[in-house]
Design a protein around this motif. Structure first.
Motif, mmCIF file in Angstrom:
data_model
loop_
_atom_site.group_PDB
_atom_site.id
_atom_site.type_symbol
_atom_site.label_atom_id
_atom_site.label_comp_id
_atom_site.label_asym_id
_atom_site.label_seq_id
_atom_site.Cartn_x
_atom_site.Cartn_y
_atom_site.Cartn_z
ATOM 1 N N LEU A 106 9.396 -2.375 -9.478
ATOM 2 C CA LEU A 106 9.579 -1.074 -10.128
ATOM 3 C C LEU A 106 8.731 -0.006 -9.450
ATOM 4 O O LEU A 106 9.195 1.110 -9.188
ATOM 5 C CB LEU A 106 9.214 -1.173 -11.610
ATOM 6 C CG LEU A 106 10.162 -2.000 -12.484
ATOM 7 C CD1 LEU A 106 9.493 -2.351 -13.807
ATOM 8 C CD2 LEU A 106 11.455 -1.236 -12.738
ATOM 9 N N ASN A 107 7.493 -0.361 -9.164
ATOM 10 C CA ASN A 107 6.580 0.593 -8.543
ATOM 11 C C ASN A 107 7.050 0.974 -7.140
ATOM 12 O O ASN A 107 6.982 2.140 -6.739
ATOM 13 C CB ASN A 107 5.176 -0.012 -8.479
ATOM 14 C CG ASN A 107 4.103 1.014 -8.795
ATOM 15 O OD1 ASN A 107 4.315 1.915 -9.604
ATOM 16 N ND2 ASN A 107 2.960 0.889 -8.157
ATOM 17 N N ASN A 108 7.539 -0.007 -6.388
ATOM 18 C CA ASN A 108 8.037 0.268 -5.038
ATOM 19 C C ASN A 108 9.277 1.158 -5.079
ATOM 20 O O ASN A 108 9.452 2.041 -4.230
ATOM 21 C CB ASN A 108 8.363 -1.040 -4.319
ATOM 22 C CG ASN A 108 7.121 -1.829 -3.945
ATOM 23 O OD1 ASN A 108 6.025 -1.268 -3.864
ATOM 24 N ND2 ASN A 108 7.273 -3.126 -3.739
ATOM 25 N N SER A 109 10.132 0.919 -6.065
ATOM 26 C CA SER A 109 11.333 1.740 -6.207
ATOM 27 C C SER A 109 10.960 3.178 -6.553
ATOM 28 O O SER A 109 11.540 4.131 -6.014
ATOM 29 C CB SER A 109 12.243 1.159 -7.292
ATOM 30 O OG SER A 109 13.421 1.925 -7.431
ATOM 31 N N LEU A 110 9.983 3.341 -7.443
ATOM 32 C CA LEU A 110 9.528 4.687 -7.792
ATOM 33 C C LEU A 110 8.881 5.366 -6.588
ATOM 34 O O LEU A 110 9.100 6.562 -6.348
ATOM 35 C CB LEU A 110 8.541 4.633 -8.955
ATOM 36 C CG LEU A 110 7.954 5.986 -9.384
ATOM 37 C CD1 LEU A 110 9.057 6.954 -9.807
ATOM 38 C CD2 LEU A 110 6.941 5.808 -10.513
ATOM 39 N N GLU A 111 8.120 4.618 -5.811
ATOM 40 C CA GLU A 111 7.477 5.190 -4.624
ATOM 41 C C GLU A 111 8.525 5.663 -3.614
ATOM 42 O O GLU A 111 8.385 6.735 -3.010
ATOM 43 C CB GLU A 111 6.562 4.152 -3.978
ATOM 44 C CG GLU A 111 5.782 4.696 -2.784
ATOM 45 C CD GLU A 111 4.818 3.674 -2.203
ATOM 46 O OE1 GLU A 111 4.278 3.941 -1.112
ATOM 47 O OE2 GLU A 111 4.612 2.614 -2.832
ATOM 48 N N GLU A 112 9.583 4.882 -3.449
ATOM 49 C CA GLU A 112 10.664 5.285 -2.544
ATOM 50 C C GLU A 112 11.322 6.573 -3.040
ATOM 51 O O GLU A 112 11.618 7.478 -2.257
ATOM 52 C CB GLU A 112 11.702 4.170 -2.444
ATOM 53 C CG GLU A 112 12.812 4.461 -1.452
ATOM 54 C CD GLU A 112 13.838 3.345 -1.360
ATOM 55 O OE1 GLU A 112 14.737 3.447 -0.499
ATOM 56 O OE2 GLU A 112 13.755 2.378 -2.156
ATOM 57 N N PHE A 113 11.541 6.637 -4.355
ATOM 58 C CA PHE A 113 12.112 7.847 -4.944
ATOM 59 C C PHE A 113 11.191 9.042 -4.708
ATOM 60 O O PHE A 113 11.640 10.120 -4.303
ATOM 61 C CB PHE A 113 12.333 7.647 -6.445
ATOM 62 C CG PHE A 113 12.707 8.907 -7.172
ATOM 63 C CD1 PHE A 113 14.022 9.353 -7.199
ATOM 64 C CD2 PHE A 113 11.737 9.667 -7.820
ATOM 65 C CE1 PHE A 113 14.366 10.535 -7.852
ATOM 66 C CE2 PHE A 113 12.072 10.844 -8.479
ATOM 67 C CZ PHE A 113 13.387 11.274 -8.493
ATOM 68 N N GLU A 114 9.897 8.856 -4.970
ATOM 69 C CA GLU A 114 8.922 9.944 -4.807
ATOM 70 C C GLU A 114 8.895 10.474 -3.382
ATOM 71 O O GLU A 114 8.905 11.690 -3.156
ATOM 72 C CB GLU A 114 7.521 9.448 -5.171
ATOM 73 C CG GLU A 114 7.180 9.487 -6.628
ATOM 74 C CD GLU A 114 5.705 9.192 -6.826
ATOM 75 O OE1 GLU A 114 4.913 10.156 -6.935
ATOM 76 O OE2 GLU A 114 5.339 8.005 -6.854
#
Length: 267
Positions: free
Chosen positions: A241-249
């Motif tokens: 989840l955190n990696n996906s959010l980081e990619e989005f950011e």
């Protein structure tokens, strides 16, 4: 039909404004409900000829609202109800059908799809009067999802301007509001991931994904949708989840730079 209202049931303000602009330009009267409960109340008090229903909403979702509207009997046993969703699969189609929803279209709906809906339902004399609550209109054809093609562009401004009926002021204000909203939500989504509040993550990314799609920001919409789906699965790890959010950011910050370039070109 033009003596009746089109009822748009949608909780996100940007989506409301865009649909309002497009529907009014087509010459139809319009009512807006922020959730399913408000939609049911409008149906009790107004003459509704078509309902465009979001599925994921607070207070009362689209499925529940459709069931209650069908329960009003009379004309509402057969009034066309079209669901709007970022993704369409067999499960969603089944839920729509069992709720009395006639069909589902993929967000962003857009002027072209709206025109097709009105043409299919209301060309000729009162075609909509013959629709049964269980009839499927096959507006989308086979189940699918939002355009999967990465167009390699942060935001297609000319296409967005067309979808906003040439209203550049509203488009620019919508982009500004979108950026402010995303800026305010990123930290909250991070905290929700830490707190394992996946429903909050899903809901926020669902709204961001839909709004980005309406602005023709397809890649950004896809990244938000990926995190939304991950949160909805309840199976993703904290790191995923955190990696996906980081990619989005990371993409989002590049997206903001692109918007600044557009603004400078406009003067």
């Amino acid at each position: 039909m033009k003596d009746k209202y089109v009822l748009v049931v949608e909780d996100y303000e940007l989506n409301q404004e865009l649909l309002q602009l497009q529907i009014l330009e087509m010459g139809f009267k319009l009512l807006i409900a922020n959730n399913g409960y408000e939609a049911v109340e409008h149906c009790k008090n107004e003459d509704i000829g078509l309902i465009l229903m979001d599925i994921n909403m607070p207070v009362m979702n689209g499925y529940e609202a459709a069931k209650k509207i069908r329960g009003l009997k009379g004309k509402y046993e057969n009034v066309p109800i079209i669901a709007m969703s970022a993704n369409v699969d067999r499960e969603i189609q089944g839920n729509c059908h069992s709720s009395g929803i006639n069909d589902i279209v993929v967000k962003p709906v857009g002027k072209k799809m709206l025109g097709e809906i009105f043409e299919k339902l209301f060309s000729g004399e009162n075609q909509a009067d013959g629709i049964n609550a269980k009839d499927t209109l096959y507006l989308n054809g086979e189940p699918g999802s939002r355009d999967p093609q990465d167009k390699g562009i942060y935001l297609d401004y000319e296409k967005a301007k067309s979808e906003f009926c040439g209203n550049v002021v509203l488009l620019n204000n919508s982009i500004k509001s979108f950026l402010l909203n995303v800026d305010s939500k990123i930290a909250l989504v991070k905290k929700a991931i830490l707190d394992k509040d996946l429903e909050f993550v899903r809901l926020q990314m669902h709204k961001i994904s839909g709004a980005a799609a309406n602005l023709t920001a397809v890649p950004l919409s896809k990244l938000a949708g990926a995190l939304e789906n991950m949160a909805a699965s309840n199976e993703a790890s904290y790191d995923d989840l955190n990696n996906s959010l980081e990619e989005f950011e990371n993409y989002y910050y590049d997206f903001k730079k692109h918007i600044e370039i557009i603004k400078k070109k406009q003067g």
